[in-house]
Design an enzyme around this catalytic site. Structure first.
Site, PDB file in Angstrom:
ATOM      1  N   ASN A  87       0.657  -1.066   0.194  1.00 33.76           N
ATOM      2  CA  ASN A  87      -0.321  -0.554  -0.195  1.00 33.76           C
ATOM      3  C   ASN A  87       0.891   1.474  -0.013  1.00 33.76           C
ATOM      4  O   ASN A  87       0.549   2.291  -0.584  1.00 33.76           O
ATOM      5  CB  ASN A  87      -0.738   0.459   1.606  1.00 33.76           C
ATOM      6  N   SER A 142      -4.672   2.460  -9.012  1.00 34.03           N
ATOM      7  CA  SER A 142      -5.811   3.240  -8.668  1.00 34.03           C
ATOM      8  C   SER A 142      -6.279   3.955  -9.692  1.00 34.03           C
ATOM      9  O   SER A 142      -6.230   2.561 -11.070  1.00 34.03           O
ATOM     10  CB  SER A 142      -4.709   5.427  -8.281  1.00 34.03           C
ATOM     11  N   TYR A 155       2.632  10.441 -10.686  1.00 35.29           N
ATOM     12  CA  TYR A 155       2.349   9.010 -10.089  1.00 35.29           C
ATOM     13  C   TYR A 155       1.237   8.309 -10.871  1.00 35.29           C
ATOM     14  O   TYR A 155       1.225   7.405 -10.652  1.00 35.29           O
ATOM     15  CB  TYR A 155       1.312  10.027  -8.462  1.00 35.29           C
TER      16      TYR A 155
HETATM   17  N1  LIG Z   1      -5.904   9.004  -1.596  1.00 35.59           N
HETATM   18  C1  LIG Z   1      -6.549   8.705  -2.744  1.00 35.59           C
HETATM   19  O1  LIG Z   1      -7.683   9.092  -3.303  1.00 35.59           O
HETATM   20  C2  LIG Z   1      -6.073   7.410  -3.442  1.00 35.59           C
HETATM   21  C3  LIG Z   1      -6.509   6.886  -4.604  1.00 35.59           C
HETATM   22  C4  LIG Z   1      -6.013   5.579  -5.373  1.00 35.59           C
HETATM   23  C5  LIG Z   1      -5.151   5.297  -4.956  1.00 35.59           C
HETATM   24  N2  LIG Z   1      -4.648   5.472  -3.414  1.00 35.59           N
HETATM   25  C6  LIG Z   1      -3.556   4.777  -2.947  1.00 35.59           C
HETATM   26  O2  LIG Z   1      -3.512   3.872  -2.310  1.00 35.59           O
HETATM   27  C7  LIG Z   1      -3.031   4.637  -0.816  1.00 35.59           C
HETATM   28  C8  LIG Z   1      -2.759   5.186   0.215  1.00 35.59           C
HETATM   29  O3  LIG Z   1      -3.474   6.691   0.109  1.00 35.59           O
HETATM   30  P1  LIG Z   1      -2.909   7.393   1.381  1.00 35.59           P
HETATM   31  O4  LIG Z   1      -4.596   8.209  -0.248  1.00 35.59           O
HETATM   32  O5  LIG Z   1      -3.321   6.882   1.930  1.00 35.59           O
HETATM   33  O6  LIG Z   1      -2.167   7.988   0.464  1.00 35.59           O
HETATM   34  P2  LIG Z   1      -1.263   8.698   2.072  1.00 35.59           P
HETATM   35  O7  LIG Z   1       0.054   9.866   1.234  1.00 35.59           O
HETATM   36  O8  LIG Z   1      -0.967   9.012   2.773  1.00 35.59           O
HETATM   37  O9  LIG Z   1      -0.633   7.289   2.160  1.00 35.59           O
HETATM   38  C9  LIG Z   1       0.247   6.450   2.418  1.00 35.59           C
HETATM   39  C10 LIG Z   1       1.128   5.796   3.066  1.00 35.59           C
HETATM   40  O10 LIG Z   1       2.950   5.476   2.470  1.00 35.59           O
HETATM   41  C11 LIG Z   1       3.683   6.005   3.654  1.00 35.59           C
HETATM   42  N3  LIG Z   1       5.011   5.522   2.308  1.00 35.59           N
HETATM   43  C12 LIG Z   1       5.221   6.863   2.058  1.00 35.59           C
HETATM   44  N4  LIG Z   1       6.923   6.700   0.830  1.00 35.59           N
HETATM   45  C13 LIG Z   1       6.902   5.727   1.733  1.00 35.59           C
HETATM   46  C14 LIG Z   1       8.134   4.997   1.730  1.00 35.59           C
HETATM   47  N5  LIG Z   1       9.078   4.872   1.125  1.00 35.59           N
HETATM   48  N6  LIG Z   1       8.290   3.648   2.775  1.00 35.59           N
HETATM   49  C15 LIG Z   1       7.136   2.967   3.548  1.00 35.59           C
HETATM   50  N7  LIG Z   1       6.421   4.305   3.727  1.00 35.59           N
HETATM   51  C16 LIG Z   1       6.174   4.828   2.569  1.00 35.59           C
HETATM   52  C17 LIG Z   1       3.431   7.149   3.979  1.00 35.59           C
HETATM   53  O11 LIG Z   1       4.017   7.377   5.031  1.00 35.59           O
HETATM   54  C18 LIG Z   1       1.827   7.014   4.138  1.00 35.59           C
HETATM   55  O12 LIG Z   1       1.651   6.995   5.473  1.00 35.59           O
HETATM   56  C19 LIG Z   1      -1.125   4.514  -1.790  1.00 35.59           C
HETATM   57  O13 LIG Z   1      -0.549   3.813  -2.594  1.00 35.59           O
HETATM   58  C20 LIG Z   1      -2.023   5.435  -2.731  1.00 35.59           C
HETATM   59  O14 LIG Z   1      -1.254   6.146  -3.795  1.00 35.59           O
HETATM   60  C21 LIG Z   1      -5.207   6.563  -2.949  1.00 35.59           C
END
Ligand SMILES: NC(=O)c1ccc[n+]([C@@H]2O[C@H](COP(=O)([O-])OP(=O)(O)OC[C@H]3O[C@@H](n4cnc5c(N)ncnc54)[C@H](O)[C@@H]3O)[C@@H](O)[C@H]2O)c1
Length: 249
Positions: A87, A142, A155
């Protein structure tokens, strides 16, 4: 409980959607390894309160040493790895810009974490999964690349790559009984914020989802439970879109 005693690693679990995945897996009886570059203390507390055994690790998914240590410590603590939810990603904090202004170091970091991070974490757990006779890899992609998105081309490209990587790994690992699938969420009200630079491209908005309400983190957790459970044992190489019908793929 659908995940009783399954050992599940969740990366990027400190907050937002990753935290919701962890809590739901805890409620379903899993033993959890939660990883992030942020402190996972809050998530650990919530999961322990839900009755789970938890190992919290500081892991940078783009650092190979960290990912190998993550897998080794998971097996040291719990004896096996049934599933990893890849994730972790760079999304929160990005700024949508004109493509001429996208910073190339940021481009590289997004690819390193969102794509190579999944590859490295998968590579770290696969030897253990092979030895135990199988496992599940769930990659978080995504729905954004169905629309193209705008202003964050790195992204968008990284999330399209997740689907390709999933298919390549599924093909290679099928004989080891390791199933690899993608979940493609829609725009989710997770707490993550992407701001828009005033010079960001103006493009028509993507189609709204057909359910008439904004997607939230909890809309995604049931699909993780399904893909981590035996109910999905004959599914591999697939992408499940969980976006309220915004894109019908
Ligand atoms: N929020 C949305 O609309 C959405 C939509 C589609 C997909 N996503 C995907 O779902 C996942 C979670 O999204 P979110 O909204 O919680 O976003 P977010 O950016 O808050 O969550 C990402 C998490 O990954 C962690 N992270 C970042 N770099 C890292 C690294 N190098 N090593 C370990 N951890 C790391 C961050 O600290 C965070 O906790 C992501 O992969 C995001 O791309 C989100």
């Amino acid at each position: 409980m659908r995940l009783q005693d399954k050992v599940i690693i969740i990366t990027g679990a400190a907050h937002h959607i990753g935290q919701a995945y962890a809590l739901r897996c805890a409620q379903e009886g899993a033993k959890l390894v939660i990883c992030d570059i942020r402190d996972c203390g809050n998530t650990a507390e919530m999961c322990i309160e839900a009755g789970a055994e938890v190992l919290a690790l500081h892991t940078d998914v783009a650092n190979e040493e960290d990912t190998l240590e993550m897998a080794r410590k998971a097996v040291e603590r719990f004896g096996r790895i049934d599933c990893i939810v890849n994730n972790a990603g760079i999304y929160d904090g990005l700024t949508a810009r004109s493509m001429l202004e996208v910073d190339l170091d940021e481009w590289d970091r997004v690819m390193d974490v969102n794509v190579k991070g999944i590859f490295l974490c998968s590579r770290a757990v696969i030897p253990y999964m092979r030895e135990q006779g199988g496992g599940k890899i769930i990659n978080i992609g995504s729905s954004i690349w169905f629309f193209g998105g705008s202003g964050i081309p790195h992204y968008v490209a990284s999330k399209a790559a997740v689907t390709g990587l999933t298919r390549a790994l599924a093909r290679e690992l099928g004989a080891d009984n390791i199933k690899v699938n993608t979940i493609a969420p829609g725009g989710t009200n997770s707490g993550a914020v992407v701001t828009r630079d005033e010079r960001a491209p103006q493009t028509p908005p993507p189609s709204p989802n057909v359910l008439g309400r904004r997607e939230v983190s909890e809309d995604l957790t049931g699909t993780v439970v399904f893909l981590a459970s035996e109910d999905s044992d004959y599914i591999t190489g697939q992408m499940l879109t969980v976006n309220g019908g915004a894109a019908m793929y």
